[in-house]
Scaffold this motif. Structure first.
Motif, short mmCIF file in Angstrom:
data_model
loop_
_atom_site.label_atom_id
_atom_site.label_comp_id
_atom_site.label_asym_id
_atom_site.label_seq_id
_atom_site.Cartn_x
_atom_site.Cartn_y
_atom_site.Cartn_z
N GLU A 154 0.76 -1.21 0.01
CA GLU A 154 0.07 -0.14 -0.18
C GLU A 154 0.83 1.31 0.03
O GLU A 154 0.53 1.94 -0.67
N VAL A 155 2.11 1.24 0.87
CA VAL A 155 2.90 2.56 0.78
C VAL A 155 3.46 2.55 -0.55
O VAL A 155 3.64 3.81 -1.02
N VAL A 156 4.04 1.57 -1.13
CA VAL A 156 4.47 1.51 -2.56
C VAL A 156 3.56 2.10 -3.44
O VAL A 156 3.97 2.97 -4.46
N LEU A 157 2.19 1.54 -3.48
CA LEU A 157 1.38 2.23 -4.64
C LEU A 157 0.99 3.77 -4.10
O LEU A 157 0.69 4.42 -4.98
N LEU A 158 0.95 4.09 -3.04
CA LEU A 158 0.51 5.48 -2.58
C LEU A 158 1.66 6.38 -3.30
O LEU A 158 1.71 7.32 -3.84
N ILE A 159 3.10 5.84 -3.13
CA ILE A 159 4.29 6.55 -3.56
C ILE A 159 4.09 6.57 -4.92
O ILE A 159 4.52 7.55 -5.51
N ALA A 160 3.82 5.71 -5.66
CA ALA A 160 3.65 5.83 -7.21
C ALA A 160 2.65 6.45 -7.61
O ALA A 160 2.74 7.05 -8.48
N LYS A 161 1.80 6.66 -6.87
CA LYS A 161 0.55 7.58 -7.40
C LYS A 161 0.92 8.98 -7.18
O LYS A 161 0.74 9.82 -8.02
N GLU A 162 1.66 9.20 -6.11
CA GLU A 162 2.12 10.68 -5.79
C GLU A 162 3.36 11.06 -7.00
O GLU A 162 3.20 12.24 -7.48
N ILE A 163 4.13 9.94 -7.31
CA ILE A 163 5.03 10.31 -8.27
C ILE A 163 4.40 10.48 -9.72
O ILE A 163 4.82 11.51 -10.31
N SER A 164 3.47 9.61 -10.16
CA SER A 164 2.75 9.91 -11.28
C SER A 164 2.06 10.98 -11.29
O SER A 164 1.91 11.81 -12.32
N ILE A 165 1.64 11.60 -10.17
CA ILE A 165 0.80 12.88 -10.41
C ILE A 165 1.58 13.95 -10.25
O ILE A 165 1.54 14.98 -11.15
N GLY A 166 2.96 13.89 -9.67
CA GLY A 166 3.81 15.07 -10.00
C GLY A 166 4.45 15.08 -11.43
O GLY A 166 4.63 16.17 -11.85
N LEU A 167 4.63 13.92 -12.05
CA LEU A 167 5.04 13.92 -13.41
C LEU A 167 3.96 14.46 -14.32
O LEU A 167 4.37 15.23 -15.30
N LEU A 168 3.00 14.18 -14.11
CA LEU A 168 1.68 14.74 -14.97
C LEU A 168 1.81 16.21 -14.79
O LEU A 168 1.55 17.05 -15.80
N MET A 169 1.66 16.72 -13.50
CA MET A 169 1.70 18.08 -13.38
C MET A 169 3.05 18.69 -14.04
O MET A 169 2.85 19.85 -14.56
N GLY A 170 4.17 18.20 -14.01
CA GLY A 170 5.15 18.76 -14.51
C GLY A 170 5.34 18.80 -15.94
O GLY A 170 5.46 19.63 -16.46
N THR A 171 4.73 17.69 -16.42
CA THR A 171 4.48 17.63 -17.85
C THR A 171 3.53 18.78 -18.31
O THR A 171 3.79 19.40 -19.50
#
Length: 87
Positions: free
Chosen positions: A60-77
């Protein structure tokens, strides 16, 4: 719980820093980018959503971190696309 929320916001800010055109330049040191992401995560933390339940399992922690990283990458894009459109 506050430390976990700070960690999540720092992961999102760090992923945002990876994509932003201002911080992609090699002249900006890696430690400065990490420190700025941690500071941005600390500043944004009170506005991030309040109480976060710390997950019990590692998956669950890894999935939450992956979600946050993907949201950050989408915001940066999205920000990078705006910079490209202005250019």
């Amino acid at each position: 719980a506050d430390m976990f929320l700070w960690m999540l916001t720092t992961f999102r800010a760090g992923a945002l820093m990876i994509v932003l055109p201002l911080f992609v330049v090699r002249s900006v040191p890696r430690t400065l980018r990490i420190a700025f992401a941690a500071l941005l995560g600390w500043i944004v933390m009170p506005y991030a959503g309040g109480v976060v339940a710390v997950p019990a399992g590692l998956l669950e922690v890894v999935l939450l971190i992956a979600k946050e990283i993907s949201i950050g990458l989408l915001m940066g894009t999205a920000v990078r696309l705006v910079f490209f459109a202005l250019d």
